[in-house]
Design a protein around this motif. Structure first.
Motif, mmCIF file in Angstrom:
data_model
loop_
_atom_site.group_PDB
_atom_site.id
_atom_site.type_symbol
_atom_site.label_atom_id
_atom_site.label_comp_id
_atom_site.label_asym_id
_atom_site.label_seq_id
_atom_site.Cartn_x
_atom_site.Cartn_y
_atom_site.Cartn_z
ATOM 1 N N PHE A 114 0.852 -1.178 0.000
ATOM 2 C CA PHE A 114 0.000 0.000 0.000
ATOM 3 C C PHE A 114 0.897 1.240 0.000
ATOM 4 O O PHE A 114 1.742 1.399 0.889
ATOM 5 N N LEU A 115 0.703 2.106 -0.985
ATOM 6 C CA LEU A 115 1.497 3.331 -1.091
ATOM 7 C C LEU A 115 0.575 4.540 -1.079
ATOM 8 O O LEU A 115 -0.452 4.557 -1.770
ATOM 9 N N SER A 116 0.951 5.564 -0.319
ATOM 10 C CA SER A 116 0.117 6.768 -0.226
ATOM 11 C C SER A 116 0.933 7.908 0.347
ATOM 12 O O SER A 116 2.090 7.737 0.736
ATOM 13 N N GLY A 117 0.321 9.084 0.407
ATOM 14 C CA GLY A 117 0.944 10.223 1.069
ATOM 15 C C GLY A 117 1.772 11.106 0.174
ATOM 16 O O GLY A 117 2.167 12.198 0.576
ATOM 17 N N ASP A 118 2.053 10.671 -1.060
ATOM 18 C CA ASP A 118 2.860 11.468 -1.976
ATOM 19 C C ASP A 118 2.703 10.864 -3.371
ATOM 20 O O ASP A 118 2.162 9.761 -3.525
ATOM 21 N N ARG A 119 3.172 11.590 -4.379
ATOM 22 C CA ARG A 119 3.118 11.048 -5.742
ATOM 23 C C ARG A 119 3.910 9.741 -5.818
ATOM 24 O O ARG A 119 4.997 9.639 -5.267
ATOM 25 N N ILE A 120 3.349 8.771 -6.515
ATOM 26 C CA ILE A 120 3.986 7.450 -6.617
ATOM 27 C C ILE A 120 4.711 7.361 -7.962
ATOM 28 O O ILE A 120 4.081 7.384 -9.017
ATOM 29 N N PRO A 121 6.040 7.287 -7.950
ATOM 30 C CA PRO A 121 6.785 7.199 -9.221
ATOM 31 C C PRO A 121 6.396 5.958 -10.015
ATOM 32 O O PRO A 121 6.290 4.856 -9.465
ATOM 33 N N LEU A 122 6.171 6.144 -11.286
ATOM 34 C CA LEU A 122 5.807 5.016 -12.139
ATOM 35 C C LEU A 122 6.897 3.956 -12.148
ATOM 36 O O LEU A 122 6.613 2.758 -12.182
ATOM 37 N N GLU A 123 8.164 4.389 -12.102
ATOM 38 C CA GLU A 123 9.267 3.434 -12.140
ATOM 39 C C GLU A 123 9.280 2.552 -10.890
ATOM 40 O O GLU A 123 9.627 1.368 -10.952
ATOM 41 N N LEU A 124 8.887 3.119 -9.757
ATOM 42 C CA LEU A 124 8.801 2.328 -8.526
ATOM 43 C C LEU A 124 7.729 1.260 -8.671
ATOM 44 O O LEU A 124 7.923 0.103 -8.274
ATOM 45 N N CYS A 125 6.598 1.630 -9.251
ATOM 46 C CA CYS A 125 5.527 0.646 -9.478
ATOM 47 C C CYS A 125 5.983 -0.451 -10.438
ATOM 48 O O CYS A 125 5.660 -1.627 -10.240
ATOM 49 N N ARG A 126 6.736 -0.054 -11.449
ATOM 50 C CA ARG A 126 7.234 -1.065 -12.404
ATOM 51 C C ARG A 126 8.173 -2.051 -11.711
ATOM 52 O O ARG A 126 8.137 -3.256 -11.995
ATOM 53 N N SER A 127 9.006 -1.544 -10.803
ATOM 54 C CA SER A 127 9.914 -2.427 -10.062
ATOM 55 C C SER A 127 9.122 -3.437 -9.239
ATOM 56 O O SER A 127 9.441 -4.632 -9.209
ATOM 57 N N VAL A 128 8.092 -2.949 -8.560
ATOM 58 C CA VAL A 128 7.275 -3.836 -7.729
ATOM 59 C C VAL A 128 6.570 -4.873 -8.597
ATOM 60 O O VAL A 128 6.574 -6.073 -8.281
ATOM 61 N N LYS A 129 5.972 -4.434 -9.706
ATOM 62 C CA LYS A 129 5.223 -5.359 -10.553
ATOM 63 C C LYS A 129 6.148 -6.355 -11.258
ATOM 64 O O LYS A 129 5.751 -7.487 -11.514
ATOM 65 N N THR A 130 7.386 -5.936 -11.554
ATOM 66 C CA THR A 130 8.340 -6.827 -12.229
ATOM 67 C C THR A 130 8.882 -7.886 -11.283
ATOM 68 O O THR A 130 8.963 -9.065 -11.626
ATOM 69 N N HIS A 131 9.258 -7.460 -10.079
ATOM 70 C CA HIS A 131 9.940 -8.373 -9.160
ATOM 71 C C HIS A 131 9.008 -9.014 -8.134
ATOM 72 O O HIS A 131 9.436 -9.898 -7.390
ATOM 73 N N ALA A 132 7.769 -8.584 -8.101
ATOM 74 C CA ALA A 132 6.780 -9.216 -7.223
ATOM 75 C C ALA A 132 5.448 -9.274 -7.966
ATOM 76 O O ALA A 132 4.482 -8.619 -7.586
ATOM 77 N N PRO A 133 5.392 -10.039 -9.072
ATOM 78 C CA PRO A 133 4.175 -10.062 -9.898
ATOM 79 C C PRO A 133 2.942 -10.533 -9.145
ATOM 80 O O PRO A 133 1.814 -10.235 -9.531
ATOM 81 N N GLN A 134 3.156 -11.288 -8.070
ATOM 82 C CA GLN A 134 2.023 -11.775 -7.287
ATOM 83 C C GLN A 134 1.473 -10.714 -6.340
ATOM 84 O O GLN A 134 0.405 -10.870 -5.747
ATOM 85 N N CYS A 135 2.195 -9.611 -6.204
ATOM 86 C CA CYS A 135 1.873 -8.610 -5.191
ATOM 87 C C CYS A 135 0.621 -7.816 -5.555
ATOM 88 O O CYS A 135 0.418 -7.418 -6.702
ATOM 89 N N ASN A 136 -0.202 -7.567 -4.549
ATOM 90 C CA ASN A 136 -1.368 -6.697 -4.671
ATOM 91 C C ASN A 136 -0.896 -5.272 -4.400
ATOM 92 O O ASN A 136 -0.743 -4.860 -3.257
ATOM 93 N N LEU A 137 -0.611 -4.518 -5.475
ATOM 94 C CA LEU A 137 -0.076 -3.163 -5.359
ATOM 95 C C LEU A 137 -1.232 -2.173 -5.407
ATOM 96 O O LEU A 137 -1.983 -2.127 -6.391
ATOM 97 N N VAL A 138 -1.373 -1.393 -4.359
ATOM 98 C CA VAL A 138 -2.528 -0.497 -4.236
ATOM 99 C C VAL A 138 -2.066 0.935 -3.948
ATOM 100 O O VAL A 138 -1.313 1.173 -3.002
ATOM 101 N N SER A 139 -2.524 1.855 -4.776
ATOM 102 C CA SER A 139 -2.319 3.277 -4.523
ATOM 103 C C SER A 139 -3.475 3.755 -3.648
ATOM 104 O O SER A 139 -4.638 3.662 -4.039
ATOM 105 N N MET A 140 -3.149 4.243 -2.455
ATOM 106 C CA MET A 140 -4.153 4.761 -1.536
ATOM 107 C C MET A 140 -4.083 6.283 -1.543
ATOM 108 O O MET A 140 -3.011 6.858 -1.729
ATOM 109 N N GLY A 141 -5.203 6.937 -1.341
ATOM 110 C CA GLY A 141 -5.199 8.393 -1.357
ATOM 111 C C GLY A 141 -6.195 8.982 -0.385
ATOM 112 O O GLY A 141 -7.111 8.305 0.086
#
Length: 353
Positions: A114-141
């Motif tokens: 869960f990521l929130s509180g500031d702008r979420i870099p697209l490259e950071l999301c790509r890293s998470v999705k590439t190296h943890a494809p099973q991960c439930n990645l959620v942008s919270m706001g």
């Protein structure tokens, strides 16, 4: 037994948020959350009451190593941590640590991010999705004034056309309104200020009636109690979510032209060799105001002129930072967000202030 009357009413807003987030994301008793946010930051409310509320466990770093990514990694591995909840900059610190150790695939131990509180870099999301494809990645706001969060977006695929992660859809018992200056609804796709209503809206600021009256208002027609967020956005009805367009206090005037600092920051991080960025308008004495950019580059070959040239193909010439400073690390405030005040002091020294 013995619970004072009214306690449930006093805390039902936070209870609504943590319960809804747990149910939406199917948190369960086997989940373990690493608590990287301080108790003074509202994200910790979810760490404690959300995770413990489903029977899970909270893993707490030692005081001495609370901001040490190596310590985080040790705990994630030893305690089988499955949940990460933080501002983007803290996860970036952990990802950088894993890259340095060449063990980025260790992200596979995390089932929920869960990521929130500031702008979420697209490259950071790509890293998470590439190296943890099973991960439930959620942008919270959502602002603290609406009980931690009021909106979420589950990041399944990252559209190459995105300039930022979508803001998302309202959580249960929250409503998001995109309104103009007269509190009229803005049409689909037309920018406006975000107002929030529903169960999560707080009662106000303690002992500050003036500030409370300015931001917690009653709609003159609907009678709804609204929180004026200061965020700008627009509905995309076709896709079913809200697009975040930045802060009203992030909109500045530079030599008579209105500029959204967040747009500049987002474009800087879209460059393939930049993974973190910030932009500030700095008063430079007799020279007037200057737009200064800060960036963290992934390779030393990227120069200031290279990045300025790249930005020129996406922005008006007046909106390209006249100065870009490359930093190895960004200063962070106690909540893990970029410390803009420290950056301002840093650049003013460089400009001779």
């Amino acid at each position: 037994t013995g619970t004072p009357k009214g306690v449930m009413i006093e805390h039902r807003s936070a209870l609504n948020t943590v319960t809804d987030v747990c149910e939406r994301n199917q948190l369960r008793s086997l989940d373990r959350c690493l608590m990287v946010s301080s108790l003074s930051f509202d994200l910790s409310v979810y760490d404690v009451f959300g995770i413990l509320g489903v029977g899970g466990a909270v893993v707490i770093p030692t005081n001495e190593r609370a901001t040490d990514p190596e310590h985080w990694h040790e705990l994630i591995v030893q305690k089988e941590v499955t949940v990460w909840n933080s501002v983007p900059a803290l996860l970036q610190l952990y990802v950088d640590f894993l890259k340095g150790k060449n063990t980025l695939n260790n992200l596979t131990s995390l089932n929920h991010v869960f990521l929130s509180g500031d702008r979420i870099p697209l490259e950071l999301c790509r890293s998470v999705k590439t190296h943890a494809p099973q991960c439930n990645l959620v942008s919270m706001g959502g602002p603290t004034e609406t009980s931690i969060w009021c909106v979420e977006h589950v990041v399944k695929d990252i559209d190459p056309a995105w300039t930022s992660i979508p803001y998302g859809v309202p959580l249960s018992n929250h409503q998001i309104h995109i309104l103009d200056h007269a509190l009229n609804p803005r049409p689909d796709g037309v920018p406006g200020e975000m107002y929030i209503s529903g169960l999560g809206v707080g009662r106000g600021y303690c002992n500050d009636k003036e500030k409370t009256d300015a931001t917690f208002i009653t709609h003159p027609i609907s009678g709804e109690r609204l929180y004026r967020s200061g965020d700008w956005g627009r509905w995309d009805k076709e896709k079913g979510w809200i697009e975040f367009l930045g802060r009203s206090d992030g909109q500045v005037k530079l030599n008579g032209l209105r500029l959204e600092l967040g747009e500049v920051e987002t474009l800087m991080t879209r460059h393939s060799e930049v993974d973190m960025a910030c932009a500030l308008v700095v008063s430079d004495g007799s020279k007037g105001d200057r737009l200064v950019g800060f960036a963290r580059r992934q390779t030393p070959s990227l120069t200031e002129a290279d990045l300025q040239s790249w930005l020129s193909s996406h922005l008006l010439p007046s909106f390209v930072p006249g100065v870009i400073l490359f930093l190895d690390e960004f200063p962070l405030n106690p909540n893990g967000k970029i410390d803009r005040k420290s950056l301002l002091i840093h650049v003013q020294k460089d400009l001779g202030k």
